[in-house]
Scaffold this motif. Structure first.
Motif, mmCIF file in Angstrom:
data_model
loop_
_atom_site.group_PDB
_atom_site.id
_atom_site.type_symbol
_atom_site.label_atom_id
_atom_site.label_comp_id
_atom_site.label_asym_id
_atom_site.label_seq_id
_atom_site.Cartn_x
_atom_site.Cartn_y
_atom_site.Cartn_z
ATOM 1 N N LEU A 1 0.844 -1.186 0.000
ATOM 2 C CA LEU A 1 0.000 0.000 0.000
ATOM 3 C C LEU A 1 0.884 1.243 0.000
ATOM 4 C CD1 LEU A 1 -2.668 -1.075 2.631
ATOM 5 C CD2 LEU A 1 -2.943 -0.984 0.142
ATOM 6 N N LEU A 2 0.532 2.209 -0.827
ATOM 7 C CA LEU A 2 1.330 3.426 -0.974
ATOM 8 C C LEU A 2 1.493 4.166 0.360
ATOM 9 C CD1 LEU A 2 2.856 5.291 -2.890
ATOM 10 C CD2 LEU A 2 0.676 6.352 -3.484
ATOM 11 N N ASP A 3 0.435 4.255 1.152
ATOM 12 C CA ASP A 3 0.531 4.939 2.445
ATOM 13 C C ASP A 3 1.528 4.254 3.379
ATOM 14 O OD1 ASP A 3 -1.250 6.862 1.623
ATOM 15 O OD2 ASP A 3 -2.986 5.938 2.599
ATOM 16 N N ASP A 4 1.604 2.926 3.317
ATOM 17 C CA ASP A 4 2.578 2.194 4.141
ATOM 18 C C ASP A 4 4.006 2.484 3.683
ATOM 19 O OD1 ASP A 4 0.449 1.118 5.543
ATOM 20 O OD2 ASP A 4 0.561 -0.843 4.544
ATOM 21 N N VAL A 5 4.202 2.563 2.383
ATOM 22 C CA VAL A 5 5.521 2.879 1.835
ATOM 23 C C VAL A 5 5.964 4.254 2.310
ATOM 24 C CG1 VAL A 5 6.809 3.366 -0.290
ATOM 25 C CG2 VAL A 5 5.264 1.402 -0.192
ATOM 26 N N VAL A 6 5.091 5.238 2.184
ATOM 27 C CA VAL A 6 5.417 6.605 2.587
ATOM 28 C C VAL A 6 5.702 6.668 4.088
ATOM 29 C CG1 VAL A 6 4.513 8.960 2.769
ATOM 30 C CG2 VAL A 6 4.212 7.664 0.656
ATOM 31 N N ALA A 7 4.926 5.944 4.888
ATOM 32 C CA ALA A 7 5.160 5.925 6.338
ATOM 33 C C ALA A 7 6.537 5.333 6.654
ATOM 34 C CB ALA A 7 4.063 5.123 7.039
ATOM 35 N N ASP A 8 6.923 4.268 5.962
ATOM 36 C CA ASP A 8 8.242 3.661 6.191
ATOM 37 C C ASP A 8 9.367 4.599 5.770
ATOM 38 O OD1 ASP A 8 7.059 1.410 7.221
ATOM 39 O OD2 ASP A 8 7.489 0.131 5.483
ATOM 40 N N LEU A 9 9.192 5.296 4.656
ATOM 41 C CA LEU A 9 10.213 6.256 4.210
ATOM 42 C C LEU A 9 10.319 7.424 5.200
ATOM 43 C CD1 LEU A 9 9.496 6.242 0.379
ATOM 44 C CD2 LEU A 9 11.527 5.316 1.527
ATOM 45 N N ALA A 10 9.188 7.906 5.684
ATOM 46 C CA ALA A 10 9.191 8.997 6.664
ATOM 47 C C ALA A 10 9.887 8.549 7.951
ATOM 48 C CB ALA A 10 7.765 9.457 6.942
ATOM 49 N N ALA A 11 9.668 7.301 8.365
ATOM 50 C CA ALA A 11 10.318 6.775 9.570
ATOM 51 C C ALA A 11 11.836 6.723 9.406
ATOM 52 C CB ALA A 11 9.770 5.388 9.893
ATOM 53 N N ARG A 12 12.300 6.624 8.152
ATOM 54 C CA ARG A 12 13.752 6.629 7.880
ATOM 55 C C ARG A 12 14.286 8.056 7.716
ATOM 56 N NH1 ARG A 12 16.357 1.855 6.801
ATOM 57 N NH2 ARG A 12 15.005 0.084 6.388
ATOM 58 N N GLY A 13 13.392 9.042 7.860
ATOM 59 C CA GLY A 13 13.833 10.435 7.824
ATOM 60 C C GLY A 13 13.683 11.129 6.481
ATOM 61 N N TYR A 14 13.019 10.501 5.522
ATOM 62 C CA TYR A 14 12.833 11.134 4.214
ATOM 63 C C TYR A 14 11.641 12.083 4.243
ATOM 64 C CZ TYR A 14 16.222 7.905 2.337
ATOM 65 O OH TYR A 14 17.388 7.217 2.100
ATOM 66 N N ASP A 15 11.859 13.284 3.740
ATOM 67 C CA ASP A 15 10.764 14.229 3.566
ATOM 68 C C ASP A 15 9.969 13.807 2.340
ATOM 69 O OD1 ASP A 15 11.560 15.831 5.705
ATOM 70 O OD2 ASP A 15 12.916 16.994 4.447
ATOM 71 N N TYR A 16 8.693 14.095 2.352
ATOM 72 C CA TYR A 16 7.849 13.781 1.209
ATOM 73 C C TYR A 16 6.771 14.841 1.084
ATOM 74 C CZ TYR A 16 4.519 12.043 4.629
ATOM 75 O OH TYR A 16 3.647 11.939 5.684
ATOM 76 N N GLU A 17 6.245 14.951 -0.124
ATOM 77 C CA GLU A 17 5.130 15.860 -0.361
ATOM 78 C C GLU A 17 4.172 15.204 -1.336
ATOM 79 O OE1 GLU A 17 5.777 19.347 -2.966
ATOM 80 O OE2 GLU A 17 7.831 18.612 -3.174
ATOM 81 N N PRO A 18 2.881 15.388 -1.116
ATOM 82 C CA PRO A 18 1.907 14.819 -2.052
ATOM 83 C C PRO A 18 1.980 15.535 -3.401
ATOM 84 C CG PRO A 18 0.789 15.900 -0.199
ATOM 85 C CD PRO A 18 2.256 16.060 0.001
ATOM 86 N N ILE A 19 1.827 14.770 -4.463
ATOM 87 C CA ILE A 19 1.675 15.315 -5.807
ATOM 88 C C ILE A 19 0.369 14.756 -6.354
ATOM 89 C CG2 ILE A 19 4.134 15.704 -6.245
ATOM 90 C CD1 ILE A 19 4.241 13.034 -7.712
ATOM 91 N N ASP A 20 -0.039 15.191 -7.515
ATOM 92 C CA ASP A 20 -1.366 14.815 -8.014
ATOM 93 C C ASP A 20 -1.607 13.313 -8.098
ATOM 94 O OD1 ASP A 20 0.435 14.593 -10.101
ATOM 95 O OD2 ASP A 20 -0.908 15.427 -11.602
ATOM 96 N N ILE A 21 -0.564 12.495 -8.310
ATOM 97 C CA ILE A 21 -0.776 11.062 -8.478
ATOM 98 C C ILE A 21 -0.061 10.205 -7.431
ATOM 99 C CG2 ILE A 21 -1.249 11.202 -10.946
ATOM 100 C CD1 ILE A 21 1.668 10.318 -11.414
ATOM 101 N N GLY A 22 0.597 10.822 -6.469
ATOM 102 C CA GLY A 22 1.331 10.055 -5.468
ATOM 103 C C GLY A 22 2.113 10.973 -4.556
ATOM 104 N N TYR A 23 3.427 10.705 -4.442
ATOM 105 C CA TYR A 23 4.288 11.474 -3.554
ATOM 106 C C TYR A 23 5.650 11.712 -4.201
ATOM 107 C CZ TYR A 23 0.960 10.238 0.079
ATOM 108 O OH TYR A 23 -0.187 10.076 0.817
#
Length: 120
Positions: free
Chosen positions: A81-103
Motif C-alpha cells: 500500500l502506498l501509504d505504508d511505503v510513505v510511512a516507512d520512508l518517513a520513519a527513515r527520515g525522508y521528507d515527502y510531499e503529495p503530488i497529483d498522483i502520489g508522492y
C-alpha cells in the motif's frame, strides 16, 4: 531491484547513453528510437531519453504480480500500500510531499500507485 538515489537503477542510470542501456538490457518492446522506451525487464523499465539519446528519466513499472520488487534504502516500494511505503520512508527520515498522483520523496524520486520515477 534497488533504486540508486539520484542515479536510477543498475540496469539504467540517468545520463547513460541509449546504446549502453540496450547493450545491457536489449532492445525496447516497441522498435524504433522514440524518446520514451519500454524494456522487457522484471519489473519493466520505462526510460525517457533526451534528444541526444541520454537517459533523462528512469521509471519502474509496477507489475502487481509479486515478482521481483523494488527497494529504496531498504524499504520495499512495490506490491505494498502506498501509504505504508510513505510511512516507512518517513520513519527513515525522508521528507515527502503529495503530488497529483502520489508522492515526491526528496529530490529526484517520485512514487505513485503504479510506478516509481527517478530523475527528471
Amino acid at each position: 531491484m534497488e533504486i540508486i538515489p539520484g542515479e536510477g537503477v543498475t540496469l539504467a542510470k540517468v545520463g547513460e547513453s541509449r546504446d549502453e542501456v540496450e547493450r545491457r538490457v536489449g532492445v525496447p518492446v516497441h522498435p524504433g528510437r522514440a524518446s520514451r522506451a519500454v524494456y522487457d525487464t522484471t519489473p519493466a523499465l520505462v526510460l525517457t531519453y533526451t534528444e541526444d539519446d541520454a537517459v533523462e528519466v528512469v521509471e519502474i513499472a509496477y507489475s502487481g504480480d509479486g515478482g521481483e520488487e523494488v527497494f529504496f534504502d531498504g524499504v520495499q516500494l512495490t506490491y505494498r500500500l502506498l501509504d505504508d511505503v510513505v510511512a516507512d520512508l518517513a520513519a527513515r527520515g525522508y521528507d515527502y510531499e503529495p503530488i497529483d498522483i502520489g508522492y515526491r520523496v526528496g529530490p529526484g524520486l517520485a512514487i505513485w500507485i503504479d510506478g516509481i520515477q527517478v530523475g527528471g
